[in-house]
Design a protein around this motif. Sequence first.
Motif, PDB file in Angstrom:
ATOM      1  N   TYR A  51      88.318 -25.292  20.514  1.00  0.00           N
ATOM      2  CA  TYR A  51      89.113 -26.447  20.941  1.00  0.00           C
ATOM      3  C   TYR A  51      89.674 -27.198  19.732  1.00  0.00           C
ATOM      4  O   TYR A  51      89.295 -28.341  19.465  1.00  0.00           O
ATOM      5  CB  TYR A  51      88.252 -27.390  21.795  1.00  0.00           C
ATOM      6  N   PRO A  52      90.595 -26.581  19.002  1.00  0.00           N
ATOM      7  CA  PRO A  52      91.148 -27.249  17.816  1.00  0.00           C
ATOM      8  C   PRO A  52      91.933 -28.510  18.153  1.00  0.00           C
ATOM      9  O   PRO A  52      92.116 -29.371  17.295  1.00  0.00           O
ATOM     10  CB  PRO A  52      92.053 -26.172  17.203  1.00  0.00           C
ATOM     11  N   ASP A  53      92.401 -28.613  19.395  1.00  0.00           N
ATOM     12  CA  ASP A  53      93.108 -29.831  19.806  1.00  0.00           C
ATOM     13  C   ASP A  53      92.145 -30.994  20.013  1.00  0.00           C
ATOM     14  O   ASP A  53      92.547 -32.164  19.950  1.00  0.00           O
ATOM     15  CB  ASP A  53      93.875 -29.586  21.104  1.00  0.00           C
ATOM     16  N   LEU A  54      90.878 -30.714  20.245  1.00  0.00           N
ATOM     17  CA  LEU A  54      89.866 -31.746  20.466  1.00  0.00           C
ATOM     18  C   LEU A  54      89.179 -32.142  19.162  1.00  0.00           C
ATOM     19  O   LEU A  54      88.984 -33.329  18.877  1.00  0.00           O
ATOM     20  CB  LEU A  54      88.822 -31.243  21.471  1.00  0.00           C
ATOM     21  N   VAL A  55      88.813 -31.153  18.353  1.00  0.00           N
ATOM     22  CA  VAL A  55      88.073 -31.405  17.108  1.00  0.00           C
ATOM     23  C   VAL A  55      89.061 -31.483  15.956  1.00  0.00           C
ATOM     24  O   VAL A  55      89.617 -30.473  15.526  1.00  0.00           O
ATOM     25  CB  VAL A  55      87.032 -30.291  16.848  1.00  0.00           C
ATOM     26  N   GLU A  56      89.265 -32.696  15.443  1.00  0.00           N
ATOM     27  CA  GLU A  56      90.251 -32.860  14.374  1.00  0.00           C
ATOM     28  C   GLU A  56      89.661 -32.616  12.994  1.00  0.00           C
ATOM     29  O   GLU A  56      90.376 -32.258  12.055  1.00  0.00           O
ATOM     30  CB  GLU A  56      90.896 -34.239  14.437  1.00  0.00           C
ATOM     31  N   SER A  57      88.343 -32.812  12.844  1.00  0.00           N
ATOM     32  CA  SER A  57      87.666 -32.549  11.577  1.00  0.00           C
ATOM     33  C   SER A  57      86.166 -32.539  11.824  1.00  0.00           C
ATOM     34  O   SER A  57      85.704 -32.911  12.906  1.00  0.00           O
ATOM     35  CB  SER A  57      88.046 -33.588  10.510  1.00  0.00           C
ATOM     36  N   MET A  58      85.409 -32.127  10.797  1.00  0.00           N
ATOM     37  CA  MET A  58      83.960 -31.973  10.958  1.00  0.00           C
ATOM     38  C   MET A  58      83.208 -32.459   9.730  1.00  0.00           C
ATOM     39  O   MET A  58      83.700 -32.368   8.610  1.00  0.00           O
ATOM     40  CB  MET A  58      83.596 -30.504  11.194  1.00  0.00           C
ATOM     41  N   VAL A  59      81.992 -32.944   9.979  1.00  0.00           N
ATOM     42  CA  VAL A  59      81.005 -33.186   8.936  1.00  0.00           C
ATOM     43  C   VAL A  59      79.767 -32.397   9.345  1.00  0.00           C
ATOM     44  O   VAL A  59      79.260 -32.557  10.458  1.00  0.00           O
ATOM     45  CB  VAL A  59      80.658 -34.677   8.788  1.00  0.00           C
ATOM     46  N   VAL A  60      79.285 -31.528   8.459  1.00  0.00           N
ATOM     47  CA  VAL A  60      78.189 -30.610   8.804  1.00  0.00           C
ATOM     48  C   VAL A  60      77.048 -30.798   7.823  1.00  0.00           C
ATOM     49  O   VAL A  60      77.252 -30.811   6.604  1.00  0.00           O
ATOM     50  CB  VAL A  60      78.677 -29.148   8.771  1.00  0.00           C
ATOM     51  N   SER A  61      75.843 -30.938   8.362  1.00  0.00           N
ATOM     52  CA  SER A  61      74.644 -31.093   7.530  1.00  0.00           C
ATOM     53  C   SER A  61      73.632 -30.008   7.866  1.00  0.00           C
ATOM     54  O   SER A  61      73.283 -29.816   9.038  1.00  0.00           O
ATOM     55  CB  SER A  61      74.007 -32.467   7.756  1.00  0.00           C
ATOM     56  N   GLY A  62      73.171 -29.297   6.845  1.00  0.00           N
ATOM     57  CA  GLY A  62      72.100 -28.325   7.016  1.00  0.00           C
ATOM     58  C   GLY A  62      72.359 -27.300   8.094  1.00  0.00           C
ATOM     59  O   GLY A  62      71.510 -27.071   8.955  1.00  0.00           O
ATOM     60  N   SER A  63      73.508 -26.640   8.030  1.00  0.00           N
ATOM     61  CA  SER A  63      73.871 -25.705   9.098  1.00  0.00           C
ATOM     62  C   SER A  63      74.675 -24.547   8.525  1.00  0.00           C
ATOM     63  O   SER A  63      74.939 -24.482   7.323  1.00  0.00           O
ATOM     64  CB  SER A  63      74.677 -26.435  10.181  1.00  0.00           C
ATOM     65  N   VAL A  64      75.048 -23.627   9.396  1.00  0.00           N
ATOM     66  CA  VAL A  64      75.888 -22.490   9.037  1.00  0.00           C
ATOM     67  C   VAL A  64      76.875 -22.261  10.173  1.00  0.00           C
ATOM     68  O   VAL A  64      76.700 -22.777  11.276  1.00  0.00           O
ATOM     69  CB  VAL A  64      75.055 -21.212   8.788  1.00  0.00           C
ATOM     70  N   GLU A  65      77.893 -21.478   9.873  1.00  0.00           N
ATOM     71  CA  GLU A  65      78.874 -21.191  10.914  1.00  0.00           C
ATOM     72  C   GLU A  65      78.248 -20.355  12.024  1.00  0.00           C
ATOM     73  O   GLU A  65      78.502 -20.571  13.212  1.00  0.00           O
ATOM     74  CB  GLU A  65      80.072 -20.462  10.301  1.00  0.00           C
ATOM     75  N   ALA A  66      77.427 -19.401  11.648  1.00  0.00           N
ATOM     76  CA  ALA A  66      76.697 -18.568  12.614  1.00  0.00           C
ATOM     77  C   ALA A  66      75.442 -18.039  11.924  1.00  0.00           C
ATOM     78  O   ALA A  66      75.443 -17.781  10.716  1.00  0.00           O
ATOM     79  CB  ALA A  66      77.562 -17.408  13.106  1.00  0.00           C
ATOM     80  N   LEU A  67      74.391 -17.877  12.697  1.00  0.00           N
ATOM     81  CA  LEU A  67      73.121 -17.401  12.143  1.00  0.00           C
ATOM     82  C   LEU A  67      73.022 -15.896  12.348  1.00  0.00           C
ATOM     83  O   LEU A  67      72.598 -15.406  13.390  1.00  0.00           O
ATOM     84  CB  LEU A  67      71.954 -18.119  12.827  1.00  0.00           C
ATOM     85  N   THR A  68      73.436 -15.144  11.322  1.00  0.00           N
ATOM     86  CA  THR A  68      73.391 -13.690  11.395  1.00  0.00           C
ATOM     87  C   THR A  68      71.966 -13.197  11.180  1.00  0.00           C
ATOM     88  O   THR A  68      71.112 -13.905  10.635  1.00  0.00           O
ATOM     89  CB  THR A  68      74.305 -13.060  10.336  1.00  0.00           C
ATOM     90  N   GLU A  69      71.706 -11.958  11.585  1.00  0.00           N
ATOM     91  CA  GLU A  69      70.365 -11.396  11.447  1.00  0.00           C
ATOM     92  C   GLU A  69      69.906 -11.376   9.995  1.00  0.00           C
ATOM     93  O   GLU A  69      68.748 -11.703   9.693  1.00  0.00           O
ATOM     94  CB  GLU A  69      70.338  -9.976  12.030  1.00  0.00           C
ATOM     95  N   SER A  70      70.797 -11.009   9.089  1.00  0.00           N
ATOM     96  CA  SER A  70      70.391 -10.919   7.680  1.00  0.00           C
ATOM     97  C   SER A  70      70.045 -12.293   7.118  1.00  0.00           C
ATOM     98  O   SER A  70      69.032 -12.456   6.423  1.00  0.00           O
ATOM     99  CB  SER A  70      71.496 -10.261   6.846  1.00  0.00           C
ATOM    100  N   LEU A  71      70.859 -13.298   7.420  1.00  0.00           N
ATOM    101  CA  LEU A  71      70.568 -14.656   6.955  1.00  0.00           C
ATOM    102  C   LEU A  71      69.298 -15.183   7.604  1.00  0.00           C
ATOM    103  O   LEU A  71      68.444 -15.773   6.935  1.00  0.00           O
ATOM    104  CB  LEU A  71      71.748 -15.583   7.267  1.00  0.00           C
ATOM    105  N   SER A  72      69.161 -14.952   8.895  1.00  0.00           N
ATOM    106  CA  SER A  72      67.966 -15.388   9.622  1.00  0.00           C
ATOM    107  C   SER A  72      66.706 -14.783   9.010  1.00  0.00           C
ATOM    108  O   SER A  72      65.721 -15.491   8.758  1.00  0.00           O
ATOM    109  CB  SER A  72      68.076 -14.991  11.099  1.00  0.00           C
TER     110      SER A  72
END
Length: 304
Positions: A137-158
């Motif tokens: 929903y790029p029309d809804l979310v104009e920007s982000m602040v992210v703390s202690g997270s990742v875009e996706a938790l892949t098996e290797s990173l996990s």
Amino acid sequence: MVNIVTLQKSLVQILMKFNGVEPKKVEIEPGTVMNFWAPAKQKNEETQKPNVVLVHGFGVDGILTWMFQVLALKSHYSVYVPDLLFFGDSATAAGNRSPRFQAECLATGLRKLGVERCVVVGLSYGGMIGFKMAELYPDLVESMVVSGSVEALTESLSNRRLKRLGFRRWSECLMPTTVEGVKEMFRVGTHWLPPWIPNWIFKDYLEVMFSHRKEREELLEALVIRDEDFTPYHYHQRIYLLWGDGDKLFDLEVAHNLKEQLGDKAKLQCIEKAGHLSQFERPCAYNAHLKRILASLTAYEQLQ
């Protein structure tokens, strides 16, 4: 004896209502209800404040996670704090446990509350939901602040993070079943856990903060995806990474890798002597960073 965590939650809720923030239950679809702490006034009664959505992680519900930030931001922003599904007063009869479903429900709930554009501030699990919502929903979310997270938790990173933390699976860390397990969860989540905190506080936390245990474990299972199923998304939004420099769950190496992955639109700021729960552990420092970031994002959007 009164459970201290239940008492704290009741007092925080009273404080929020006194400050013009109240719970609102939104039916997303039949069988799915999401609770939001939102401005008591309707949007057409509010001055045109920018919207900020604070999305919690896996430890506690929304308002306990973000209570210090709500109080710091409410004068200049319309602040919305959702309880993600199976946290707080939010639940669903649907069987979908994916981050995408959480993001879809969150977006639907915000729009039903009259939110058309917003800055999403996401912590940990909430950051992953925020990334998915920004993608969908790029029309809804104009920007982000992210703390202690990742875009996706892949098996290797996990697998790498779990090995470093000394757990076999995420539920062992984030869904403890013993007092010692709760203490270890907070040790992982903080830069420094005071040794003088009595065991009965952790016992009270264990008694009341892990409802919907089966469903939450399913959320954790659905969070980890195969490496080959992940393709980094090219976000058009500006993204700030606001990180505790002592984060044990997702350390600064993860933060720098994420910044590189996100490209030129991402900026990284660090909070000294703070862990994964930097917004709770060092609220004054976190709020100072967050206020400056939000002011800069608001000014940028007004120029566009």
